[in-house]
Design a protein around this motif. Structure first.
Motif, mmCIF file in Angstrom:
data_model
loop_
_atom_site.group_PDB
_atom_site.id
_atom_site.type_symbol
_atom_site.label_atom_id
_atom_site.label_comp_id
_atom_site.label_asym_id
_atom_site.label_seq_id
_atom_site.Cartn_x
_atom_site.Cartn_y
_atom_site.Cartn_z
ATOM 1 N N LYS A 160 -25.729 -20.074 -0.878
ATOM 2 C CA LYS A 160 -25.258 -20.835 0.325
ATOM 3 C C LYS A 160 -26.464 -21.143 0.729
ATOM 4 C CE LYS A 160 -21.972 -19.404 2.567
ATOM 5 N NZ LYS A 160 -20.781 -18.678 3.175
ATOM 6 N N LEU A 161 -27.328 -19.965 1.041
ATOM 7 C CA LEU A 161 -28.868 -20.198 1.647
ATOM 8 C C LEU A 161 -29.624 -20.715 0.926
ATOM 9 C CD1 LEU A 161 -29.976 -18.781 4.144
ATOM 10 C CD2 LEU A 161 -30.739 -16.937 2.758
ATOM 11 N N PHE A 218 -25.126 -26.660 -1.634
ATOM 12 C CA PHE A 218 -23.731 -26.540 -2.001
ATOM 13 C C PHE A 218 -23.038 -25.712 -0.860
ATOM 14 C CE2 PHE A 218 -25.529 -26.662 -6.437
ATOM 15 C CZ PHE A 218 -25.469 -28.208 -6.517
ATOM 16 N N SER A 219 -21.803 -25.968 -0.529
ATOM 17 C CA SER A 219 -20.773 -25.436 0.252
ATOM 18 C C SER A 219 -20.417 -24.073 -0.453
ATOM 19 C CB SER A 219 -19.704 -26.169 0.827
ATOM 20 O OG SER A 219 -18.942 -26.449 -0.391
ATOM 21 N N GLU A 220 -19.734 -23.240 0.242
ATOM 22 C CA GLU A 220 -18.866 -22.039 -0.506
ATOM 23 C C GLU A 220 -17.846 -22.390 -1.272
ATOM 24 O OE1 GLU A 220 -16.346 -18.210 1.119
ATOM 25 O OE2 GLU A 220 -18.141 -18.876 2.216
ATOM 26 N N THR A 221 -17.182 -23.511 -0.894
ATOM 27 C CA THR A 221 -16.018 -24.169 -1.555
ATOM 28 C C THR A 221 -16.744 -24.315 -3.012
ATOM 29 O OG1 THR A 221 -14.734 -24.652 0.089
ATOM 30 C CG2 THR A 221 -14.131 -25.866 -1.945
ATOM 31 N N GLU A 222 -17.676 -25.288 -3.100
ATOM 32 C CA GLU A 222 -18.394 -25.999 -4.218
ATOM 33 C C GLU A 222 -18.814 -24.948 -5.182
ATOM 34 O OE1 GLU A 222 -20.266 -30.261 -2.754
ATOM 35 O OE2 GLU A 222 -21.230 -28.357 -1.952
ATOM 36 N N ILE A 223 -19.418 -23.761 -4.602
ATOM 37 C CA ILE A 223 -19.851 -22.923 -5.334
ATOM 38 C C ILE A 223 -18.917 -22.024 -6.295
ATOM 39 C CG2 ILE A 223 -21.282 -20.717 -5.468
ATOM 40 C CD1 ILE A 223 -22.942 -21.877 -2.876
ATOM 41 N N VAL A 224 -17.731 -21.976 -5.441
ATOM 42 C CA VAL A 224 -16.479 -20.970 -5.917
ATOM 43 C C VAL A 224 -15.808 -21.891 -6.978
ATOM 44 C CG1 VAL A 224 -14.145 -20.276 -5.448
ATOM 45 C CG2 VAL A 224 -16.033 -19.550 -4.061
ATOM 46 N N GLN A 225 -16.050 -23.106 -6.780
ATOM 47 C CA GLN A 225 -15.480 -24.347 -7.867
ATOM 48 C C GLN A 225 -16.146 -24.179 -9.154
ATOM 49 O OE1 GLN A 225 -15.046 -27.908 -5.715
ATOM 50 N NE2 GLN A 225 -12.743 -27.235 -5.143
ATOM 51 N N THR A 248 -30.729 -16.341 -21.813
ATOM 52 C CA THR A 248 -29.523 -16.706 -21.224
ATOM 53 C C THR A 248 -29.575 -17.211 -19.887
ATOM 54 O OG1 THR A 248 -28.793 -14.858 -20.362
ATOM 55 C CG2 THR A 248 -27.970 -15.383 -22.792
ATOM 56 N N LEU A 249 -28.817 -18.236 -19.338
ATOM 57 C CA LEU A 249 -28.765 -18.434 -17.905
ATOM 58 C C LEU A 249 -27.526 -17.736 -17.261
ATOM 59 C CD1 LEU A 249 -29.602 -22.250 -17.739
ATOM 60 C CD2 LEU A 249 -31.223 -20.078 -17.588
ATOM 61 N N ASP A 250 -27.733 -17.029 -16.487
ATOM 62 C CA ASP A 250 -26.379 -16.519 -15.645
ATOM 63 C C ASP A 250 -26.010 -17.648 -14.581
ATOM 64 O OD1 ASP A 250 -27.854 -16.317 -13.372
ATOM 65 O OD2 ASP A 250 -28.032 -14.093 -13.779
ATOM 66 N N PHE A 251 -24.899 -17.141 -14.014
ATOM 67 C CA PHE A 251 -24.342 -18.522 -12.918
ATOM 68 C C PHE A 251 -25.462 -18.720 -11.930
ATOM 69 C CE2 PHE A 251 -21.872 -19.260 -9.118
ATOM 70 C CZ PHE A 251 -21.516 -20.391 -9.492
ATOM 71 N N LYS A 252 -26.132 -17.702 -11.357
ATOM 72 C CA LYS A 252 -27.174 -17.906 -10.358
ATOM 73 C C LYS A 252 -28.038 -18.814 -10.765
ATOM 74 C CE LYS A 252 -30.394 -15.099 -8.071
ATOM 75 N NZ LYS A 252 -30.866 -13.891 -7.607
ATOM 76 N N GLU A 253 -28.717 -18.560 -11.837
ATOM 77 C CA GLU A 253 -29.776 -19.436 -12.494
ATOM 78 C C GLU A 253 -29.067 -20.792 -12.854
ATOM 79 O OE1 GLU A 253 -32.421 -16.124 -14.920
ATOM 80 O OE2 GLU A 253 -30.264 -16.549 -16.025
ATOM 81 N N TYR A 254 -28.019 -20.812 -13.389
ATOM 82 C CA TYR A 254 -27.597 -22.220 -13.633
ATOM 83 C C TYR A 254 -27.165 -23.102 -12.284
ATOM 84 C CZ TYR A 254 -23.697 -25.433 -15.355
ATOM 85 O OH TYR A 254 -23.130 -26.825 -15.447
ATOM 86 N N ILE A 255 -26.590 -22.435 -11.417
ATOM 87 C CA ILE A 255 -26.471 -23.035 -10.022
ATOM 88 C C ILE A 255 -27.886 -23.618 -9.394
ATOM 89 C CG2 ILE A 255 -25.735 -22.903 -7.509
ATOM 90 C CD1 ILE A 255 -23.458 -23.482 -9.520
ATOM 91 N N ILE A 256 -28.802 -22.566 -9.493
ATOM 92 C CA ILE A 256 -30.134 -22.997 -8.869
ATOM 93 C C ILE A 256 -30.630 -24.231 -9.794
ATOM 94 C CG2 ILE A 256 -32.472 -22.321 -8.667
ATOM 95 C CD1 ILE A 256 -31.163 -19.566 -7.519
ATOM 96 N N ALA A 257 -30.562 -24.410 -11.142
ATOM 97 C CA ALA A 257 -30.950 -25.328 -11.995
ATOM 98 C C ALA A 257 -30.410 -26.402 -11.347
ATOM 99 C CB ALA A 257 -30.642 -25.018 -13.199
ATOM 100 N N LEU A 258 -28.913 -26.396 -11.463
ATOM 101 C CA LEU A 258 -28.225 -27.610 -10.965
ATOM 102 C C LEU A 258 -28.702 -28.199 -9.632
ATOM 103 C CD1 LEU A 258 -25.702 -28.988 -12.244
ATOM 104 C CD2 LEU A 258 -24.396 -27.639 -10.457
ATOM 105 N N HIS A 259 -28.960 -27.079 -8.522
ATOM 106 C CA HIS A 259 -29.383 -27.658 -7.144
ATOM 107 C C HIS A 259 -30.845 -28.341 -7.473
ATOM 108 C CE1 HIS A 259 -30.725 -27.672 -2.911
ATOM 109 N NE2 HIS A 259 -31.687 -26.817 -3.219
ATOM 110 N N MET A 260 -31.836 -27.785 -7.969
ATOM 111 C CA MET A 260 -33.115 -28.217 -8.200
ATOM 112 C C MET A 260 -33.099 -29.807 -8.806
ATOM 113 S SD MET A 260 -35.333 -26.119 -7.067
ATOM 114 C CE MET A 260 -36.843 -26.455 -7.758
ATOM 115 N N THR A 261 -32.370 -29.692 -10.062
ATOM 116 C CA THR A 261 -32.337 -31.220 -10.763
ATOM 117 C C THR A 261 -31.782 -32.188 -9.883
ATOM 118 O OG1 THR A 261 -30.521 -30.487 -12.218
ATOM 119 C CG2 THR A 261 -32.978 -29.976 -12.813
ATOM 120 N N ALA A 262 -30.348 -31.958 -9.178
ATOM 121 C CA ALA A 262 -29.551 -32.745 -8.670
ATOM 122 C C ALA A 262 -29.847 -33.269 -7.102
ATOM 123 C CB ALA A 262 -28.165 -32.194 -8.852
#
Length: 192
Positions: free
Chosen positions: A18-19, A23-30, A80-94
């Motif tokens: 979130k920091l 992404f919002s908490e709801t988006e991250i959880v989804q 491998t990518l864990d969830f945190k790496e995956y979300i940071i990747a998504l955030h950076m590229t999107a």
């Protein structure tokens, strides 16, 4: 949400994401619930990541580019990518800011992870980007960028460096911020 129940995103990771993302908490959880369905182990392998990329570029060879993208986001080099790496990747590229995206792009081009990019690394990444471009679109590219080598040469000239020189991250980011045309050279956006 974010409790210690198995299958829920940890409170620490949720707060960190979130920091550090938009992404919002709801988006991250989804995202997490979907990630866990797709990757029950909680990790995505390079092969799984390449399969995802192939779906986005069905008419192209996305494997090489996906390999480099994966490498740039595998922060701990464990393959491998864990969830945190995956979300940071998504955030950076999107959704990331231009400067953040360019910092990520530098890590993509820094194939050997030594903190600099060389002309050969630029050529390697331009070649992988070029493989994403469908053959019928290659025909429509400007003459001075209709091959991976020409594209790499055009990009390298932005930095005003010799063939054996290297470019640091700050030079890379500033060079691309100062040259809008060069921004286009470091990516491929399909014609809609």
């Amino acid at each position: 949400m974010g409790n210690s129940k198995s299958g829920a995103v940890s409170k620490e990771i949720l707060e960190e994401l979130k920091l550090n993302t938009k992404f919002s908490e709801t988006e991250i959880v989804q995202w997490y619930e979907n990630f866990k369905k797709q990757c029950p182990s909680g990790r995505i392998t390079k092969e799984e990541f390449q399969n995802i990329y192939r779906k986005f570029f069905p008419d192209s060879d996305a494997n090489t580019y996906a390999h480099h993208v994966f490498r740039s986001f595998d922060a701990n080099d464990d393959g491998t990518l864990d969830f945190k790496e995956y979300i940071i990747a998504l955030h950076m590229t999107a959704t990331g800011k231009t400067t953040s995206k360019l910092e990520w792009a530098f890590s993509l081009f820094d194939v050997d992870k030594n903190g600099y990019i060389t002309k050969s690394e630029v050529t390697e990444i331009c070649t992988s980007i070029f493989k994403l471009i469908p053959k019928d679109e290659v025909e429509d590219l400007p003459e001075d960028e209709n091959t991976p080598e020409k594209r790499a040469n055009k990009l390298w000239k932005v930095f005003e460096k010799g063939d054996d020189d290297r470019v640091a991250e700050g030079e890379f980011v500033q060079g691309l911020l100062d040259n809008e045309d060069a921004l286009r050279l470091i990516q491929y956006e399909p014609i809609k």
